[in-house]
Design an enzyme around this catalytic site. Structure first.
Site, mmCIF file in Angstrom:
data_model
loop_
_atom_site.group_PDB
_atom_site.id
_atom_site.type_symbol
_atom_site.label_atom_id
_atom_site.label_comp_id
_atom_site.label_asym_id
_atom_site.label_seq_id
_atom_site.Cartn_x
_atom_site.Cartn_y
_atom_site.Cartn_z
ATOM 1 N N HIS A 96 2.630 3.516 -9.643
ATOM 2 C CA HIS A 96 3.695 4.165 -8.893
ATOM 3 C C HIS A 96 3.901 3.462 -7.561
ATOM 4 O O HIS A 96 3.046 2.699 -7.091
ATOM 5 C CB HIS A 96 3.418 5.658 -8.692
ATOM 6 C CG HIS A 96 2.170 5.960 -7.932
ATOM 7 N ND1 HIS A 96 0.917 5.839 -8.495
ATOM 8 C CD2 HIS A 96 1.969 6.361 -6.654
ATOM 9 C CE1 HIS A 96 0.014 6.159 -7.599
ATOM 10 N NE2 HIS A 96 0.610 6.477 -6.468
ATOM 11 N N ASP B 288 -3.789 4.683 -8.317
ATOM 12 C CA ASP B 288 -4.616 5.262 -7.258
ATOM 13 C C ASP B 288 -6.091 4.863 -7.390
ATOM 14 O O ASP B 288 -6.709 5.037 -8.450
ATOM 15 C CB ASP B 288 -4.485 6.789 -7.254
ATOM 16 C CG ASP B 288 -3.122 7.215 -6.726
ATOM 17 O OD1 ASP B 288 -2.562 6.499 -5.878
ATOM 18 O OD2 ASP B 288 -2.612 8.261 -7.179
ATOM 19 N N HIS C 159 1.012 0.404 -7.303
ATOM 20 C CA HIS C 159 -0.444 0.534 -7.420
ATOM 21 C C HIS C 159 -0.814 1.654 -8.388
ATOM 22 O O HIS C 159 0.035 2.456 -8.796
ATOM 23 C CB HIS C 159 -1.074 0.817 -6.055
ATOM 24 C CG HIS C 159 -0.722 2.164 -5.500
ATOM 25 N ND1 HIS C 159 0.538 2.480 -5.031
ATOM 26 C CD2 HIS C 159 -1.457 3.296 -5.358
ATOM 27 C CE1 HIS C 159 0.567 3.731 -4.611
ATOM 28 N NE2 HIS C 159 -0.632 4.256 -4.805
ATOM 29 N N ARG D 200 -1.943 15.648 -1.608
ATOM 30 C CA ARG D 200 -2.276 15.155 -2.951
ATOM 31 C C ARG D 200 -3.659 15.633 -3.339
ATOM 32 O O ARG D 200 -4.594 15.521 -2.545
ATOM 33 C CB ARG D 200 -2.237 13.627 -2.979
ATOM 34 C CG ARG D 200 -2.262 13.073 -4.393
ATOM 35 C CD ARG D 200 -2.211 11.556 -4.387
ATOM 36 N NE ARG D 200 -3.552 10.999 -4.402
ATOM 37 C CZ ARG D 200 -3.847 9.724 -4.149
ATOM 38 N NH1 ARG D 200 -2.886 8.875 -3.841
ATOM 39 N NH2 ARG D 200 -5.091 9.302 -4.199
HETATM 40 C C1 SIN Z 1 0.630 7.931 -3.316
HETATM 41 O O1 SIN Z 1 -0.107 8.799 -3.766
HETATM 42 O O2 SIN Z 1 0.459 6.743 -3.545
HETATM 43 C C2 SIN Z 1 1.830 8.374 -2.503
HETATM 44 C C3 SIN Z 1 2.963 8.670 -3.407
HETATM 45 C C4 SIN Z 1 4.129 9.282 -2.676
HETATM 46 O O3 SIN Z 1 4.003 9.601 -1.485
HETATM 47 O O4 SIN Z 1 5.167 9.471 -3.302
#
Ligand code: SIN
Length: 293
Positions: A269, A122, A120, A284
């Site tokens: 990612h 973000d 995806h 995050r």
């Molecule tokens: C995310 O922000 O999608 C999670 C990424 C992660 O936990 O590595």
């Protein structure tokens, strides 16, 4: 995979050579396509303009950048994010108490799911989706919990000229509803009455580099506008599979106090939840972006 043009090598381009030497940071590439580890900075200290500008340039050149051994507080994490723009508040995910811009990333033995398990970008369901995301992982499982990143420049460049022509001018719907409703109930987050939904170009132009990137993802994109539903499903299926080619990827192995900073305008990612029942935990901070062009 149709990513080669005759015997002239790959259709997609490598990350460019550094446009100028770096003075205040070191930049160590992970792959020729995507990813670099940054050294020479301590993010618990105030960052000078030169280091900030060089980090921004490294992000533009390498799409996702990594920092090791950064024992930073939530306040320092937020301050680092604000150097790159206004901060974004997630429409659904839980945040640290009193800090709406500090999203919690956590999975342990009691978790029914972990964040970001599928490919995806973000919050691409926002009208103006996040420019970048800065993830600080404080607690790591002994093994596993890696994050994979993929260059959507490379994915676009490797498409055939006919497919590029077909996609030109198309837009797609990105919908938060199926992704977010009920997703965070186990963490005590109540559902919102509505979640964001937006229409974006299938191919976007990066506002800093001018490069074109594929901008549909399995997480949020529900359909391409203006073509029959079965055709949309088939084209999206092809594009997702194409974008997930390992040639376009790097894989980051976390250690405690590592940071990843990725550019959502040209990167997808996927987080690996292969470490249950171990704990992986961090925060995050997400930097606001612009409407995709
Ligand atoms: C995310 O922000 O999608 C999670 C990424 C992660 O936990 O590595």
């Amino acid at each position: 995979m149709n990513v080669l043009r005759g015997n002239q090598g790959p259709r997609y381009r490598h990350a460019p050579e550094a446009s100028a030497p770096y003075d205040s940071i070191t930049v160590d590439r992970l792959t020729p396509i995507i990813g670099a580890e940054i050294g020479g900075v301590d993010l618990s200290e105030p960052l000078g303009n030169r280091a900030r500008d060089e980090i921004q340039r490294a992000l533009a050149e390498h799409l996702v950048i990594f920092f090791r051994d950064q024992d930073i507080t939530p306040a320092q994490h937020l301050a680092f994010g604000r150097l790159f723009g206004e901060l974004h508040v997630h429409p659904a995910a839980p945040h640290a108490p009193g800090e709406p811009e500090l999203m919690i990333i956590h999975a342990d033995a009691n978790s029914p799911r972990a964040n970001g398990e599928g490919w995806h970008t973000d919050v691409s369901c926002d009208e103006a989706p996040p420019m970048g995301s800065i993830l600080h992982i404080r607690t790591c499982p002994p093994t596993g919990g890696d994050t994979l990143f993929a260059s959507m420049y490379a994915a676009y460049e490797a498409l055939s000229d006919r497919m590029k022509a077909y996609l030109e001018g198309l837009t797609a719907i990105h919908d938060g509803e199926p992704v977010y409703r009920g997703t965070y109930a186990n963490l005590g987050a109540a559902d919102k009455p509505v979640y964001p939904r937006a229409e974006h170009p299938v191919v976007r132009t990066h506002p800093v580099t001018g490069r074109r990137a594929l901008y549909v993802n399995r997480g949020f994109t529900t359909r391409i506008v203006g073509i029959p539903a079965d055709e949309s499903e088939a084209i999206l299926g092809y594009l997702y599979e194409h974008a997930e080619n390992p040639l376009f990827q790097c894989r980051f192995r976390w250690r405690a106090n590592s940071i990843a900073f990725w550019d959502n305008r040209c990167v997808q990612h996927r987080a690996m939840w292969d470490y249950w029942p171990q704990t992986r935990s961090g925060h995050r901070v997400t930097v606001q972006g612009e409407r995709p062009l």
